[in-house]
Design a protein around this motif. Sequence first.
Motif, mmCIF file in Angstrom:
data_model
loop_
_atom_site.group_PDB
_atom_site.id
_atom_site.type_symbol
_atom_site.label_atom_id
_atom_site.label_comp_id
_atom_site.label_asym_id
_atom_site.label_seq_id
_atom_site.Cartn_x
_atom_site.Cartn_y
_atom_site.Cartn_z
ATOM 1 N N ASN A 71 0.827 -1.191 0.000
ATOM 2 C CA ASN A 71 0.000 0.000 0.000
ATOM 3 C C ASN A 71 0.863 1.243 0.000
ATOM 4 O O ASN A 71 1.704 1.410 0.889
ATOM 5 C CB ASN A 71 -0.924 -0.012 1.221
ATOM 6 N N VAL B 179 -0.060 4.128 0.651
ATOM 7 C CA VAL B 179 -0.495 5.063 1.694
ATOM 8 C C VAL B 179 -0.133 4.466 3.047
ATOM 9 O O VAL B 179 -0.601 3.384 3.395
ATOM 10 C CB VAL B 179 -2.017 5.312 1.607
ATOM 11 N N GLY C 249 -2.563 2.477 5.275
ATOM 12 C CA GLY C 249 -3.666 2.108 4.380
ATOM 13 C C GLY C 249 -4.158 0.683 4.561
ATOM 14 O O GLY C 249 -5.230 0.330 4.088
ATOM 15 N N ASN D 114 -7.585 -0.843 7.734
ATOM 16 C CA ASN D 114 -9.010 -1.073 7.488
ATOM 17 C C ASN D 114 -9.242 -2.225 6.527
ATOM 18 O O ASN D 114 -10.208 -2.974 6.662
ATOM 19 C CB ASN D 114 -9.663 0.204 6.955
ATOM 20 N N ILE D 115 -8.342 -2.361 5.559
ATOM 21 C CA ILE D 115 -8.503 -3.442 4.585
ATOM 22 C C ILE D 115 -8.392 -4.794 5.289
ATOM 23 O O ILE D 115 -9.215 -5.690 5.083
ATOM 24 C CB ILE D 115 -7.460 -3.297 3.457
ATOM 25 N N THR E 219 -8.925 -5.381 8.426
ATOM 26 C CA THR E 219 -10.063 -5.521 9.331
ATOM 27 C C THR E 219 -11.301 -5.991 8.564
ATOM 28 O O THR E 219 -12.041 -6.871 9.018
ATOM 29 C CB THR E 219 -10.314 -4.171 10.029
ATOM 30 N N GLY E 220 -11.505 -5.408 7.390
ATOM 31 C CA GLY E 220 -12.644 -5.814 6.563
ATOM 32 C C GLY E 220 -12.495 -7.239 6.057
ATOM 33 O O GLY E 220 -13.472 -7.998 6.004
ATOM 34 N N ARG F 230 -1.522 7.069 12.459
ATOM 35 C CA ARG F 230 -2.652 7.411 11.592
ATOM 36 C C ARG F 230 -3.958 7.124 12.324
ATOM 37 O O ARG F 230 -4.045 6.179 13.131
ATOM 38 C CB ARG F 230 -2.645 6.538 10.316
ATOM 39 N N THR G 233 -6.432 5.790 11.000
ATOM 40 C CA THR G 233 -6.924 4.484 10.536
ATOM 41 C C THR G 233 -6.593 3.382 11.544
ATOM 42 O O THR G 233 -7.353 2.431 11.693
ATOM 43 C CB THR G 233 -6.305 4.113 9.171
ATOM 44 N N GLU H 269 -9.358 3.592 14.334
ATOM 45 C CA GLU H 269 -10.690 3.163 13.886
ATOM 46 C C GLU H 269 -10.732 1.664 13.604
ATOM 47 O O GLU H 269 -11.699 0.978 13.944
ATOM 48 C CB GLU H 269 -11.113 3.957 12.640
ATOM 49 N N ALA H 270 -9.669 1.164 12.975
ATOM 50 C CA ALA H 270 -9.662 -0.246 12.595
ATOM 51 C C ALA H 270 -9.531 -1.151 13.817
ATOM 52 O O ALA H 270 -10.268 -2.129 13.965
ATOM 53 C CB ALA H 270 -8.515 -0.522 11.621
ATOM 54 N N ASN I 3 -10.199 -0.513 16.935
ATOM 55 C CA ASN I 3 -11.407 -0.439 17.755
ATOM 56 C C ASN I 3 -12.504 -1.334 17.189
ATOM 57 O O ASN I 3 -13.161 -2.084 17.907
ATOM 58 C CB ASN I 3 -11.898 1.014 17.843
ATOM 59 N N LEU I 4 -12.691 -1.257 15.880
ATOM 60 C CA LEU I 4 -13.740 -2.058 15.230
ATOM 61 C C LEU I 4 -13.448 -3.558 15.365
ATOM 62 O O LEU I 4 -14.336 -4.347 15.672
ATOM 63 C CB LEU I 4 -13.835 -1.667 13.745
#
Lengths: 326, 324
Positions: free
Chosen positions: B112, B114, B117, B120-121, B123-124, B149, B151, B154-155, B157-158
């Motif tokens: 990645n 970024v 980056g 989240n990927i 995590t999803g 970052r 990200t 957020e990632a 935590n989720l």
Amino acid sequence: MTKVLKIFSDATLEAMEEEMQRDPSVFVYGEDIIKQGGIWGQFKGLHNKFGDRVRDTPISETALVGAGVGAALAGGRPVVDLHYADFIGITMDEILNQMAKAHYMFGGQGKVPLVLRAPDGVFPHAAAQHSQSLETWFVSIPGIKVVIPSTPENGKGLLKAAIRSNNPVIFFENKKLFSVKGLVRDSEVITPLDKAEIVHKGEALTIVSYGYFLGEVLKAVEIAEKKHSSRIEVIDLRSINPIDEETIIKSVKKTGKLIIAHEAIKIGGVGSEVAAIVAEKAFDYIKKPIIRVGAKFSPLPFSPQLEESVTTSSKDVLAAIEKLLV
Amino acid sequence: MTLNKDKLIDIYYNMLRIRRFEETVKKKHGKQIIGPAHLYIGEEAVATGVCSNLLREDLVTSTHRGHGHTLAKGANLRKAFAELYGKETGYCKGRGGSMHLAAFDVGMLGANGVVGGGFNIATGAALTQQILNKKNVVVCFFGDGASNRGTFHEAVNLAALWNLPVIYVCENNGWASTTNSLDSTAVVNIADRARGYGIKGITVDGNDVFAVYNAAQKLIKAARNGDGPAILEAKTYRIEGHFLGDPQKYRTASEVEEWKLNNDPIERFLKAIRATGEVSEPEIENVKRRIEDELEDAVQFAERSIVPTPEDALEDVYAKEAAR
């Protein structure tokens, strides 16, 4: 073919139910969608039917979109609700650098069947941060598709097509559209993601529009047609990425006059791109200057009097028609 | 050290394969290989120690410094080299290059460009495993710089909230590009941040492949059994600059030399296995030879391969739509 009167919100809920029933890899998550059923009830009851495949999330827009990309790359078909499209800026890197790029930059190894539901447009009296139409940002990002429904029926059909697509799709649904009623076919509705629709046939003038604002356009057309006893052609773009150039060019070659009208700000809007396409590909057919109708170049103010002065409506469309029909 | 001989040989093979790949990239850079390239030399024990615990179906996300993760996950050397050469036969058909190398055939979901980056990927990807009732685990490699970052927050935590099967592996090499982590990161141990999400965080010596292997094994096993995410931090060091051609004005040559001489993960591994005598010298030599053969073959393949056709540049902007 039977048609049933439904509000937009219910029509899209049907789309969700039908697609989740059809394909177990489809799931949906977002803020406030289990108990609240979505801000406009567009997800009500879905959790009871599909359990863990319908999830409430933290207020983490970046994670919602980014996880959607990863979930899709790993074989899922996520639908992500963004609450308000006004918050799409928070997620921009995930959209721009991950969602739009993953298929191409990895040489087609993975695909990203991800749908972002993004309620946009003016939410009356909600002012600057909850009333935007930002779709024009996404016109020049390759790798994503962007659709904007205008009725309950094409809302259902476009959403179903978006969920079945192998590409990421942003589904901009106007906040004022959720309560709008319209007839929806009782049988399977699938609306193509890349085709405009001629919703009103005519010869005197072409108006290109999309989304909730199409209703404002049709109001103006009804008044103008009575007054001038001429027929106006109205095109509902439905998709702004890609833009169906063929349908637009064909119509403009016939009418020689063009208005593009949308709720979004006029400057740099979708209308600018459509005008450029026509200038490039049908210049010799244009008899009068092209007119763009859109909101003024300002954040949306709160006070109703100010709000009205910045936004656009059927009145502006009518004024544009008058200029071209004289 | 309780690993059997095959596993030890496998670990040596993977670490050395990455090292020799990177050395070859360095040699070819500016000539056959162009564009930004971020080398993994010095950090081989992290990718190897972690990926040695993964199954082929397990998934990883990577960073801008992604060659090591790609190879450790089992990527084909020919296709990896061809991609760096910008050839049609490369993993990404010459559309990605070094910073966007991916090998979906072995579960490597992409480097990645970024920083941050991948959180989240990964995590999803773990969410899909959970929803579709699969047993696969996802590993997200990231650097100490990326942990700053949003990200990351957020990632993680989720993932903690939903108990997702994902391990976040921090390669703490002390440098966020060219800024020292002391000047960019408020904590010394990235794994300490795990406490903020109520998940496990472990810090290990990232240049000790056994330490990485053992910690990763525990966490990956737990995630596979439904115990949720964790953060594994491996303290390591980037021997090369941030990118090939980096003038490295931000650090002293002696700092680099010190790590090279006294803390090379491959040398440390060899010393350890030689001390126990579990793997013989001919077996070690055999691994070296295998890798040299594989490398030579891959380089030749990349050099012989055809370049992409300009007319095909717009191919793959969109995935083909299936008939409805």
